[in-house]
Design an enzyme around this catalytic site. Structure first.
Site, PDB file in Angstrom:
ATOM      1  N   LYS A  38       0.838  -1.196   0.000  1.00  0.00           N
ATOM      2  CA  LYS A  38       0.000   0.000   0.000  1.00  0.00           C
ATOM      3  C   LYS A  38       0.878   1.254   0.000  1.00  0.00           C
ATOM      4  O   LYS A  38       2.080   1.204   0.274  1.00  0.00           O
ATOM      5  CB  LYS A  38      -0.936   0.003   1.210  1.00  0.00           C
ATOM      6  CG  LYS A  38      -0.233   0.044   2.559  1.00  0.00           C
ATOM      7  CD  LYS A  38      -1.245  -0.017   3.689  1.00  0.00           C
ATOM      8  CE  LYS A  38      -0.538   0.043   5.045  1.00  0.00           C
ATOM      9  NZ  LYS A  38      -1.501   0.044   6.172  1.00  0.00           N
ATOM     10  N   ARG A 136     -11.084   0.453  14.409  1.00  0.00           N
ATOM     11  CA  ARG A 136     -10.818   1.217  13.194  1.00  0.00           C
ATOM     12  C   ARG A 136     -11.592   0.557  12.061  1.00  0.00           C
ATOM     13  O   ARG A 136     -12.704   0.951  11.769  1.00  0.00           O
ATOM     14  CB  ARG A 136      -9.299   1.247  12.945  1.00  0.00           C
ATOM     15  CG  ARG A 136      -8.830   2.295  11.991  1.00  0.00           C
ATOM     16  CD  ARG A 136      -7.316   2.317  11.885  1.00  0.00           C
ATOM     17  NE  ARG A 136      -6.755   1.042  11.445  1.00  0.00           N
ATOM     18  CZ  ARG A 136      -5.489   0.857  11.124  1.00  0.00           C
ATOM     19  NH1 ARG A 136      -4.634   1.868  11.241  1.00  0.00           N
ATOM     20  NH2 ARG A 136      -5.049  -0.318  10.718  1.00  0.00           N
ATOM     21  N   TYR A 264      14.038  30.967   6.913  1.00  0.00           N
ATOM     22  CA  TYR A 264      12.795  31.669   7.190  1.00  0.00           C
ATOM     23  C   TYR A 264      12.592  31.872   8.690  1.00  0.00           C
ATOM     24  O   TYR A 264      12.913  31.003   9.502  1.00  0.00           O
ATOM     25  CB  TYR A 264      11.611  30.879   6.637  1.00  0.00           C
ATOM     26  CG  TYR A 264      11.408  31.033   5.150  1.00  0.00           C
ATOM     27  CD1 TYR A 264      11.131  32.267   4.579  1.00  0.00           C
ATOM     28  CD2 TYR A 264      11.485  29.928   4.303  1.00  0.00           C
ATOM     29  CE1 TYR A 264      10.928  32.408   3.223  1.00  0.00           C
ATOM     30  CE2 TYR A 264      11.294  30.047   2.937  1.00  0.00           C
ATOM     31  CZ  TYR A 264      11.013  31.293   2.401  1.00  0.00           C
ATOM     32  OH  TYR A 264      10.823  31.426   1.056  1.00  0.00           O
ATOM     33  N   MET A 316      10.448  24.935   1.054  1.00  0.00           N
ATOM     34  CA  MET A 316       9.810  24.141   0.007  1.00  0.00           C
ATOM     35  C   MET A 316      10.816  23.347  -0.827  1.00  0.00           C
ATOM     36  O   MET A 316      10.603  22.169  -1.113  1.00  0.00           O
ATOM     37  CB  MET A 316       8.982  25.038  -0.919  1.00  0.00           C
ATOM     38  CG  MET A 316       8.257  24.263  -2.015  1.00  0.00           C
ATOM     39  SD  MET A 316       7.262  25.309  -3.088  1.00  0.00           S
ATOM     40  CE  MET A 316       5.952  25.798  -1.968  1.00  0.00           C
TER      41      MET A 316
END
Length: 382
Positions: A38, A136, A264, A316
């Protein structure tokens, strides 16, 4: 995609993947060892990982979504492929046509799959998921009892096995484990003749009482420690072969004086004259922003491998590293920097990000140049 020198490289060792599968299979010789593919094989590429495991002898695979299963069928035409989320509503004809096996977790899924079997006039394969404490997916006790007491609900469905999922398998002493084991054993008795599947990667290390007929290893296949970070004897015994090696490239190195800031937010303040290297990897590539000021990298210098800290925020497209500990000639532009693997333990990096190896792997992006190594690899992948 055209390849250039600033592109980060994600190397995936298919031989190591296969070695991990064989190791886990050998821990339970009386069980069949499947493979969890998966999330695009935990970020490594299901179209490459699946066939590598098939060549090694794996014949049963699990994915989460219907679309994942349909895509996997294209490269594994003869494998048993199970859909953990069950049949997506309306997708039953496509699932049946592809010969896929949904894991049925609700009375509605059972009814829909049985209806498709009646429409086609033939039995359809499936598995049954019973919840034993995860809360779940899976049938509740009342729902499972209703199915066990009324087999007509399963008419037209060729059940292969019954399964559940462990919630705390990484913790050997957690009382939840034997509680789930015993509940599952009781439910298996209500469905005689069916195989059983209980264990994930960590569950295999809990011992034979948890193995049953089908093992479902996931994270351990891809090189992370099934027990998570730690340096206990048990953790050391569970270390797997490294599958993933992520490397970024240095773009430039600059000298930064004491008191100046990096990145940043100006949150990283240089405490002494330092050299800061900027590397072309960021959160757009799937390199976690949570590693800002907490993660580390490894650079191979003339004196060996040197660990260097992340300086400032992950942005980014870029990260910045304090490379003051390296000679300038060991961190020139173009120098490769290991960010996962290659001396950077994925579980340690995940712990620094306050997450787990699952997340670091599954968010690996597609801007990397992917290189597959090992038997059957054909070079760079998608």
């Amino acid at each position: 995609m055209t390849e250039f020198g600033d592109q980060a490289i994600l190397s995936i060792d298919l031989d190591a993947l296969v070695a991990n599968w064989r190791r886990l299979a050998a821990m339970a010789p009386g069980s069949e060892c499947a493979g969890i593919l998966k999330a695009d094989a935990y970020g490594t590429g299901a179209a490459m990982a699946g066939p590598a495991l098939w060549r090694a002898g794996c014949r049963r695979f699990f994915v989460a979504h219907t679309t994942e299963a349909l895509d996997l069928r294209k490269v594994l035409p003869d494998a048993a492929i199970h859909i953990l989320h069950g049949p997506a509503p309306g997708a039953e004809p496509d699932i049946a046509a592809a010969g896929l096996s949904p894991v049925l977790s609700t009375p509605g899924q059972i009814a829909a799959w049985a209806a498709e079997a009646r429409r086609l006039g033939r039995a359809l394969p499936a598995a049954l998921h019973i919840d034993t404490g995860m809360n779940r997916l899976g049938l509740t006790d009342a729902e499972a009892a209703a199915v066990a007491d009324d087999p007509s609900r399963l008419e037209g469905i060729a059940l292969d096995f019954v399964m559940t999922h462990l919630a705390c398998a990484e913790e050997a002493d957690n009382p939840h484990n034997p509680a789930q084991r015993d509940r599952f054993a009781a439910w298996r008795a209500r469905f005689p003749g069916l195989k059983g599947s209980l264990t994930n990667s960590a569950g295999i290390f809990l011992g034979t009482g948890y193995h049953h007929d089908i093992l479902r290893p996931g994270i351990g296949l891809y090189g992370a420690n099934p027990l998570g970070p730690g340096d206990t004897p048990r953790h050391r015994a569970a270390r797997m072969s490294e599958v993933v090696h992520l490397q970024g490239k240095i773009l430039q190195v600059r000298s930064v004086d004491r008191g100046q800031t990096v990145g940043y937010g100006a949150g990283y303040i240089v405490e002494k004259p330092s050299r800061i290297a900027t590397v072309a990897v960021g959160y757009a590539d799937g390199f976690s922003r949570a590693l800002s000021g907490r993660g580390s990298a490894v650079i191979r210098g003339r004196q060996g491998h040197v660990r260097v800290p992340l300086a400032g925020r992950v942005s980014m497209d870029l990260i910045t590293l304090d490379v003051s500990a390296l000679a300038p000639e060991d961190c020139l532009p173009g120098t490769a920097v290991s960010l996962l693997g290659g001396g950077v333990d994925i579980d340690d990096q995940a712990e620094a990000a306050r997450t787990n190896a699952y997340e670091l792997l599954t968010q690996l992006g597609h801007r990397y140049r992917r290189i597959y190594a090992g038997t059957g690899a054909t070079g760079a992948g998608a």
